[in-house]
Design a protein around this motif. Structure first.
Motif, short mmCIF file in Angstrom:
data_model
loop_
_atom_site.label_atom_id
_atom_site.label_comp_id
_atom_site.label_asym_id
_atom_site.label_seq_id
_atom_site.Cartn_x
_atom_site.Cartn_y
_atom_site.Cartn_z
N TYR A 15 137.67 81.15 -50.21
CA TYR A 15 136.74 82.26 -50.44
C TYR A 15 135.38 81.74 -50.91
CZ TYR A 15 140.72 85.46 -50.21
OH TYR A 15 141.83 86.17 -49.79
N LEU A 16 134.37 82.54 -50.61
CA LEU A 16 133.01 82.29 -51.06
C LEU A 16 132.72 83.21 -52.24
CD1 LEU A 16 130.14 81.03 -50.36
CD2 LEU A 16 129.77 83.11 -49.05
N SER A 17 132.00 82.73 -53.23
CA SER A 17 131.72 83.58 -54.39
C SER A 17 130.25 83.54 -54.78
CB SER A 17 132.58 83.16 -55.59
OG SER A 17 132.29 84.00 -56.70
N LEU A 18 129.70 84.74 -54.99
CA LEU A 18 128.35 84.89 -55.55
C LEU A 18 128.42 85.05 -57.06
CD1 LEU A 18 127.02 87.54 -52.99
CD2 LEU A 18 126.58 85.09 -52.94
N CYS A 19 129.60 85.41 -57.57
CA CYS A 19 129.81 85.61 -59.01
C CYS A 19 131.27 85.30 -59.31
CB CYS A 19 129.46 87.05 -59.41
SG CYS A 19 129.68 87.40 -61.15
N ILE A 20 131.54 84.07 -59.75
CA ILE A 20 132.90 83.58 -59.85
C ILE A 20 133.75 84.34 -60.87
CG2 ILE A 20 132.48 81.83 -61.62
CD1 ILE A 20 134.54 81.39 -58.36
N HIS A 71 129.16 82.93 -66.79
CA HIS A 71 128.72 84.17 -67.42
C HIS A 71 129.80 85.23 -67.38
CE1 HIS A 71 124.67 82.69 -67.84
NE2 HIS A 71 124.62 82.39 -66.55
N GLN A 72 129.89 85.99 -68.44
CA GLN A 72 130.80 87.12 -68.47
C GLN A 72 130.18 88.31 -67.74
OE1 GLN A 72 133.97 86.95 -69.84
NE2 GLN A 72 133.43 84.76 -69.90
N LEU A 73 131.03 89.24 -67.32
CA LEU A 73 130.54 90.41 -66.61
C LEU A 73 129.76 91.33 -67.54
CD1 LEU A 73 133.69 91.32 -64.49
CD2 LEU A 73 131.62 90.18 -63.72
N PHE A 74 128.72 91.95 -67.01
CA PHE A 74 127.91 92.89 -67.79
C PHE A 74 128.57 94.27 -67.84
CE2 PHE A 74 124.82 89.67 -66.61
CZ PHE A 74 124.08 89.53 -67.77
N SER A 76 132.28 96.78 -67.52
CA SER A 76 133.74 96.82 -67.51
C SER A 76 134.19 96.87 -66.05
CB SER A 76 134.23 98.08 -68.25
OG SER A 76 133.85 99.25 -67.53
N TRP A 77 135.46 96.55 -65.81
CA TRP A 77 135.94 96.49 -64.43
C TRP A 77 135.85 97.87 -63.76
CZ3 TRP A 77 136.44 92.49 -61.43
CH2 TRP A 77 137.06 92.65 -60.18
N SER A 78 136.20 98.91 -64.48
CA SER A 78 136.13 100.26 -63.89
C SER A 78 134.69 100.64 -63.57
CB SER A 78 136.75 101.29 -64.85
OG SER A 78 136.05 101.32 -66.09
N SER A 79 133.75 100.27 -64.44
CA SER A 79 132.33 100.56 -64.17
C SER A 79 131.84 99.77 -62.97
CB SER A 79 131.48 100.22 -65.40
OG SER A 79 131.82 101.02 -66.50
N LEU A 80 132.32 98.52 -62.86
CA LEU A 80 131.94 97.70 -61.70
C LEU A 80 132.43 98.34 -60.40
CD1 LEU A 80 130.71 95.03 -60.67
CD2 LEU A 80 132.97 94.00 -60.97
N GLU A 81 133.65 98.84 -60.42
CA GLU A 81 134.18 99.50 -59.22
C GLU A 81 133.38 100.74 -58.86
OE1 GLU A 81 138.91 98.40 -59.15
OE2 GLU A 81 138.23 99.93 -60.60
N ILE A 113 119.84 97.79 -61.30
CA ILE A 113 121.04 97.16 -60.77
C ILE A 113 120.91 95.63 -60.69
CG2 ILE A 113 120.48 97.09 -58.30
CD1 ILE A 113 123.26 98.21 -57.75
N LYS A 114 119.71 95.11 -60.98
CA LYS A 114 119.43 93.69 -60.73
C LYS A 114 120.44 92.77 -61.40
CE LYS A 114 115.62 90.42 -60.54
NZ LYS A 114 114.19 90.19 -60.81
N LEU A 115 120.78 93.03 -62.66
CA LEU A 115 121.68 92.15 -63.39
C LEU A 115 123.12 92.24 -62.89
CD1 LEU A 115 120.36 92.60 -67.05
CD2 LEU A 115 120.06 90.62 -65.56
N THR A 116 123.46 93.36 -62.28
CA THR A 116 124.84 93.56 -61.83
C THR A 116 124.99 93.47 -60.32
OG1 THR A 116 124.48 95.96 -61.77
CG2 THR A 116 125.38 95.03 -63.82
N LEU A 117 123.92 93.15 -59.59
CA LEU A 117 123.97 93.15 -58.12
C LEU A 117 124.97 92.13 -57.58
CD1 LEU A 117 123.01 94.17 -55.42
CD2 LEU A 117 121.05 92.62 -55.57
N LEU A 118 124.91 90.90 -58.08
CA LEU A 118 125.81 89.87 -57.56
C LEU A 118 127.28 90.20 -57.81
CD1 LEU A 118 123.87 86.57 -58.34
CD2 LEU A 118 124.02 87.82 -56.19
N PRO A 119 127.65 90.67 -59.02
CA PRO A 119 129.05 91.08 -59.21
C PRO A 119 129.47 92.21 -58.27
CG PRO A 119 127.98 90.79 -61.33
CD PRO A 119 126.91 90.67 -60.29
#
Length: 560
Positions: A15-20, A71-74, A76-81, A113-119
């Motif tokens: 897999y390729l990752s932009l945000c590991i 880096h940790q995620l900015f 929560s997982w539900s918010s990311l979804e 969205i800039k800080l969360t775009l890659l995730p």
């Protein structure tokens, strides 16, 4: 931008990752862990690394690399979804470089969205709602080098020193005016929408002729078939736009999206307001270089061919207008772009007044479903060109000596209070012909010349359309698309190799298009007759006979 290649432990999938960190959480939720194998600042290197190691189990029992330093995620997982779902709904069916994606977000006023775009992008990638590729692939043997945005081959790719990745990478010169497609630049392909909601369509009433109705029914039948492409051979001035209205209405009522592709920007300008008036409740976009509608969402998109490089399986029906014209015809990159923009199971309608011979052979053999519309909407025949020979034509024009047929043509235009559209094969001939007209007794006429390199060409064409000019001398840039009510056409030097059968038919097609004046004349003036002239006249005569045989020509109108 740092990118990673990793392997899911005890799996051969890379897999390729932009945000590991997103990948770590995603796979742990599925009871798996990951091991980083490779990192780089170039998507091209990461992509090549994966392509060269497909189906190989690389870990061989190695322990996964610790990820605590990342880096940790900015969110929560539900918010990311939730954010991923919102962004995906905006980007469905798009094919964008990283720079275009950023421009898209700015156009939509999505700044936070800039800080969360890659995730978010990484989650969409893991959920198979988006593909990630380099703008250009050049990892393999040179004949396989490819620009993923415009799908051009090595002929248009050039290795350069890159300020972005600090290395040498390949850049595509075919689509550079849309933005730089490079080996180190990510290119995103967002999956199309799978939701098609049926709806009632508001359509401005219009009436079709018997000939138009017959062809329209054939096309509607095609849209319900298993066939993918349909060729419509319709004479110039047949009313192709009106014929497409019932087809567009049917497809839109099924909740599907439509794109009308044309090789020229001026056709987009002309067609978009017409379609909008017919479908007042639909979102009708006009896309071309510099368009204000860029990045907007539309139900019906009117676009130049190059704009379809920015779409991925987005349209259920693509209508390709003037499919045999430059730059569309035999342009592999544009053809592939149109193919990629068509949805799985989508339909494509090819419109032309001058189909290439091979297409006609495919049509006759049944390989390509087709229909022929041989009559204009007003029921009058196509003006048949007159083939006239004149010895030492260009010598006489250069020396401003009398040319009896040319002089007679201009007098005829004046008598009928028409407008003369005079085609020449070279730019340098424009000025010579204008001077000849002035020096041979017609200096009182309002006249101008136009060619592709003129900065004010659109203003000159506007004046001609508004009947502010009596005479316009032009190169082949106006062989298609220009319509004035009382047009008379002269093709000077019709024996030039530039004027093939298709070009001559298109030029002749400027005449007699208006129902208020379906007459006018077409003259081919040349030193000698060529196969192109003879075949153009033959095809026009054939279509008139066919229209008469089918009963689509008014008896009182048949003056040829």
């Amino acid at each position: 931008m740092e990118m990673f290649v990793y392997q899911v432990i005890e799996s051969n999938q890379l897999y390729l990752s932009l945000c590991i960190e997103v990948d770590r959480v995603y796979w742990r939720k599925r009871g798996a862990d990951i091991a980083i194998l490779f990192s780089t600042s170039s998507i091209g290197e990461a992509y090549s690394w994966i392509q060269n190691r497909k189906d190989q189990y690389i870990m061989n029992g190695k322990k996964p690399v610790a990820l605590s330093k990342y880096h940790q995620l900015f969110l929560s997982w539900s918010s990311l979804e939730q954010e991923a779902e919102k962004l995906f709904n905006l980007l469905q069916g798009r094919a964008l470089l990283w720079s275009e994606l950023i421009s898209f977000l700015h156009k939509k006023n999505i700044i936070n969205i800039k800080l969360t775009l890659l995730p978010i992008l990484q989650l969409l990638y893991l959920e198979n709602r988006m593909e990630i590729k380099p703008g250009v692939t050049c990892n393999d043997v040179i004949y396989r080098w490819t620009c993923h945005r415009c799908m051009s081959d090595r002929k248009y790719l050039r290795m350069t020193d890159c300020a972005t990745c600090g290395k040498q990478c390949s850049m595509c010169e075919q689509c550079i005016w849309l933005g730089r497609s490079r080996t180190c630049t990510p290119f995103f392909l967002f999956a199309p929408s799978s939701i098609k909601k049926e709806k009632l369509i508001s359509v401005k009433p219009l009436s079709l002729t018997a000939a138009q109705q017959k062809v329209c029914e054939q096309i509607l039948s095609f849209t319900q078939s298993e066939e993918k492409q349909f060729l419509l051979w319709a004479v110039t001035g047949a009313g192709k736009t009106e014929m497409m209205v019932p087809v567009i209405a049917q497809i839109r009522s099924e909740g599907k999206k439509i794109c009308w592709v044309t090789p020229r920007k001026d056709v987009v300008h002309e067609l978009q307001p017409r379609i909008k008036r017919i479908f007042p409740q639909e979102r009708v976009l006009a896309l071309y270089g510099g368009s204000s509608d860029l990045w907007m969402e539309g139900d019906i998109v009117i676009a130049t061919a190059h704009q379809l490089w920015r779409y991925f399986q987005a349209f259920d029906l693509i209508i390709v207008d003037e499919v045999d014209a430059f730059p569309l015809y035999q342009n592999i990159a544009l053809e592939k772009g149109i193919e990629r923009a068509l949805s799985t199971g989508g339909k494509m309608i090819l419109l032309t007044a001058t189909p290439p011979r091979q297409w006609l052979e495919w049509s006759r053999s049944g390989k390509l479903p087709s229909a022929t519309l041989s009559a204009r909407y007003h029921g009058h025949p196509l003006p048949v060109p007159k083939l006239i020979q004149e010895r030492r034509l260009w010598d006489k024009i250069e020396n401003r000596k009398p040319i009896t047929p040319f002089n007679h043509f201009i007098k005829q235009v004046i008598t009928y209070q028409g407008q003369a559209l005079i085609f020449v094969p070279e730019i340098r001939r424009v000025k010579q012909v204008l001077e000849w007209i002035r020096e041979n007794g017609h200096g009182h006429l309002a006249m101008a010349g136009v060619y592709s390199q003129m900065s004010n060409r659109e203003e000159v064409i506007r004046r001609f359309r508004n009947v502010e000019l009596d005479c316009l001398v032009t190169t082949t840039i106006l062989e298609r698309g220009v319509t004035v009510p009382k047009c008379f056409v002269m093709v000077l030097g019709a024996d030039n190799l530039l004027f093939d059968q298709a070009a001559l038919i298109q030029m002749a097609g400027r005449v007699g298009r208006s129902s208020t004046y379906p007459y006018g004349e077409v003259w081919f003036l040349a030193t000698e007759r060529t196969e192109g002239q003879l075949q153009a006249k033959k095809q026009i005569t054939y279509l008139n006979r066919l229209a008469k045989k089918e009963g689509f020509i008014r008896k009182e109108a048949y003056y040829q």
